[in-house]
Design a protein around this motif. Structure first.
Motif, mmCIF file in Angstrom:
data_model
loop_
_atom_site.group_PDB
_atom_site.id
_atom_site.type_symbol
_atom_site.label_atom_id
_atom_site.label_comp_id
_atom_site.label_asym_id
_atom_site.label_seq_id
_atom_site.Cartn_x
_atom_site.Cartn_y
_atom_site.Cartn_z
ATOM 1 N N ARG B 62 17.012 15.032 16.720
ATOM 2 C CA ARG B 62 17.162 15.321 15.186
ATOM 3 C C ARG B 62 15.379 16.635 15.103
ATOM 4 O O ARG B 62 14.257 16.184 15.323
ATOM 5 N N VAL B 64 13.393 17.952 11.951
ATOM 6 C CA VAL B 64 12.954 17.897 10.748
ATOM 7 C C VAL B 64 11.930 18.263 10.093
ATOM 8 O O VAL B 64 10.807 18.523 11.122
ATOM 9 N N MET B 65 11.912 18.909 8.993
ATOM 10 C CA MET B 65 10.621 19.724 8.826
ATOM 11 C C MET B 65 10.100 19.258 7.450
ATOM 12 O O MET B 65 10.422 19.007 6.621
ATOM 13 N N PRO B 67 8.468 19.992 4.018
ATOM 14 C CA PRO B 67 7.623 21.762 3.420
ATOM 15 C C PRO B 67 6.352 21.479 2.946
ATOM 16 O O PRO B 67 5.675 20.550 3.073
ATOM 17 N N ILE B 82 7.692 6.025 2.022
ATOM 18 C CA ILE B 82 7.988 6.381 3.298
ATOM 19 C C ILE B 82 9.135 5.782 3.202
ATOM 20 O O ILE B 82 10.630 6.962 3.713
ATOM 21 N N LEU B 83 9.783 4.395 2.870
ATOM 22 C CA LEU B 83 11.295 4.128 2.877
ATOM 23 C C LEU B 83 11.759 5.017 1.744
ATOM 24 O O LEU B 83 12.621 5.055 1.991
ATOM 25 N N GLY B 85 12.481 7.830 1.558
ATOM 26 C CA GLY B 85 13.056 9.591 2.805
ATOM 27 C C GLY B 85 13.936 8.672 3.398
ATOM 28 O O GLY B 85 14.191 9.462 4.672
ATOM 29 N N CYS B 133 3.943 12.046 5.337
ATOM 30 C CA CYS B 133 5.147 12.788 4.420
ATOM 31 C C CYS B 133 5.453 13.039 6.665
ATOM 32 O O CYS B 133 6.499 13.292 6.813
ATOM 33 N N THR B 136 7.646 9.710 6.589
ATOM 34 C CA THR B 136 8.555 10.107 6.912
ATOM 35 C C THR B 136 9.325 10.693 8.021
ATOM 36 O O THR B 136 9.987 10.440 8.143
ATOM 37 N N ALA B 137 8.806 11.933 7.985
ATOM 38 C CA ALA B 137 9.537 12.232 8.973
ATOM 39 C C ALA B 137 9.733 11.856 10.613
ATOM 40 O O ALA B 137 10.951 11.511 11.028
ATOM 41 N N ASN B 140 12.990 9.678 10.637
ATOM 42 C CA ASN B 140 13.984 10.030 10.512
ATOM 43 C C ASN B 140 14.043 10.660 12.154
ATOM 44 O O ASN B 140 14.366 11.326 12.306
#
Lengths: 312, 200
Positions: B62, B64-65, B67, B82-83, B85, B133, B136-137, B140
């Motif tokens: 996967r 993931v970007m 921004p 974080i959750l 996301g 951030c 978060t990535a 995922n």
């Protein structure tokens, strides 16, 4: 003070205000007290509760998806659509009293606005473009209503203004059931969508990072909000401010912006504000329009919130 | 693994020369170039947000970007952010599965955010927010992490903290990291390879 304690205080206020609302209002020598209570005051109190819940929840969702602290349930033109519907019933079709034909026509007007918004929303990616469309749609409906008002006679105008001033009076059990159903649908959709609403606060790019279809989140929120707003506006007329103010107070009270926590708090605060406006409208010999008392309560609160630290 | 062959990016019209590259897992790549050279467009293309003009690219997991600008919304703690996301790991009424909570805790530990997890986002620095951030990535399950100017608007300390975190993340978790920056001197110290884009 812990957020949970604040919520308990709001709930206690809600119960207190509900009781107080039942004690307010006129009486009549010919009609027994219990009849007034059952037929007039109880439906009015329940309507105030349902309107407060619906409009505040709709306002919360609008503020989240548009990331705008001044967004409210009426921003997408649904209540302007209801207004045009009510104007058509009173000013063209000649509805002679503020009753079912006006409500039906207002509801149909709101649904036309809702369907137009949803049709456009499914083709527009940009949230801001959609917001502009909603505001423009509201202006179009308002313009149509103004044209109808311009050519109407005095009696029709009086009936129309009576609806547009806003009131929790005169609702029947079926009306309350319709509003309750709309609220139940709205709460269910908002709860299912609560994480999506959290994500929408962080912007569309963050939603892409989390692999979330923000269009779906936005459309679910708009559909739920429009259904609740349409039902309440049709029966009670356009009632502003509660949808803007209640979410802000709820966030300040619980110190969180997470929708799972904010939704119950917003429902409670919205109901308290709505009951307070109803009580205020009933303390005078001639009841005041709820739309006006809500504005009197709501405007100072909005100004206080805007002058304090913004939450979102 | 991140590969591209004769990849041309742009919004229907090419904005850079054809790109060909192949990076192993765990590499930290710096992407540089003047404004308008196509850095953000390349990252968005690799993240699958916009289609390429022509050419091919692939990854082994996967992508993931993160921004450039994510607003720091008040009323969310770092862990709640974080959750948030992790919507895809949630069930009915947004309830998170226990495995999702565990993944969030692991990401928090991996990025050294343990002491900040209960802090409101409005109270942490921009550098710390960048780390949140990145977490978060990670939750995922990103095997390729793309960051668009993660050090923009950061002071020197926060810039170094973010860049060193990116390099450690790539080395320790095997995630391929690509970040764009205008700060070539600092970026070069913390990256294994560089892609320089020129205006077309």
């Amino acid at each position: 003070m812990k957020p949970a304690v604040r919520i308990i205080i709001f709930c206690a206020c809600l119960i207190l205000l509900s009781g107080l609302d039942l004690l307010c209002g006129g009486s009549c020598f010919n009609i027994p007290e219990y009849v007034i209570f059952i037929k007039i005051r109880l439906p009015r109190m329940l309507t105030a509760v349902l309107a407060g819940c619906s409009l505040s929840l709709a306002g919360l969702q609008m503020q989240s998806i548009f990331r705008n602290p001044l967004a409210d349930p009426h921003i997408m033109g649904v209540s302007a659509g209801a207004g045009t519907g009510a104007a058509i019933a009173t000013l063209i079709a000649g509805a002679t009293a503020s009753g079912f034909p006006i409500v039906l026509s207002a509801f149909l007007g709101a649904m036309v606005a809702f369907m137009l918004i949803m049709a456009v929303a499914s083709h527009i990616q940009s949230t801001y473009t959609l917001l502009i469309f909603g505001v423009m749609l509201g202006f179009v409906f308002s313009a149509i209503t103004s044209i109808l008002e311009y050519s109407a006679n005095e009696e029709s105008l009086k009936i129309f203004y009576s609806w547009s001033a806003g009131s929790f009076m005169g609702t029947r059990p079926t009306d309350i059931l319709i509003m309750l159903s709309a609220l139940a649908i709205g709460i269910f959709m908002a709860e299912c969508n609560s994480r999506g609403l959290d994500i929408s606060l962080f912007g569309d790019e963050y939603a892409a990072l989390a692999g979330v279809n923000i269009l779906k989140v936005r459309n679910i929120a708009m559909a739920g909000s429009c259904i609740m707003t349409a039902a309440v506006t049709a029966f009670c007329g356009p009632i502003g401010f509660v949808g803007i103010v209640a979410p802000h107070i709820a966030r300040l009270a619980i110190g969180s912006s997470m929708h799972r926590k904010v939704i119950p708090a917003t429902l409670t605060v919205g109901t308290c504000l709505s009951l307070l406006a109803d009580i205020f409208s009933q303390v005078f010999a001639t009841p005041l329009p709820v739309g006006s008392t809500m504005a009197i309560i709501g405007i100072p609160l909005i100004l206080i919130i805007l002058c304090s630290k913004p939450r979102i | 693994m991140l590969k591209a062959k004769n990849l041309i990016v742009g919004y229907r019209k090419a904005i850079c020369e054809p790109l060909s590259f192949s990076f192993e897992d765990g590499k930290c790549i710096m992407l540089t170039g003047p404004n308008g050279s196509g850095k953000s467009t390349l990252l968005k293309t690799l993240a699958g947000l916009i289609p390429p003009v022509s050419g091919k690219f692939s990854s082994n997991g996967r992508v993931v970007m993160v921004p450039t600008h994510i607003p720091k919304v008040k009323g969310f703690t770092v862990k709640e952010f974080i959750l948030t996301g992790m919507l895809q790991a949630s069930g009915m009424f947004g309830r998170l599965r226990p495995s999702a909570e565990k993944a969030a805790d692991e990401a928090i530990d991996a990025l050294g955010l343990g002491s900040l997890e209960s802090q409101d986002l409005s109270r942490i620095s921009d550098g710390e927010f960048q780390k949140a951030c990145m977490a978060t990535a990670l939750t995922n399950e990103a095997s390729v992490l793309l960051l668009d100017e993660p050090t923009a608007f950061l002071d020197v300390d926060n810039r170094i903290m973010v860049l060193s975190t990116l390099r450690s993340l790539a080395r320790e978790s095997g995630t391929t990291v690509m970040f764009s920056t205008h700060d070539i001197s600092d970026g070069a110290k913390y990256s294994d390879a560089e892609i320089s884009l020129l205006k077309h």
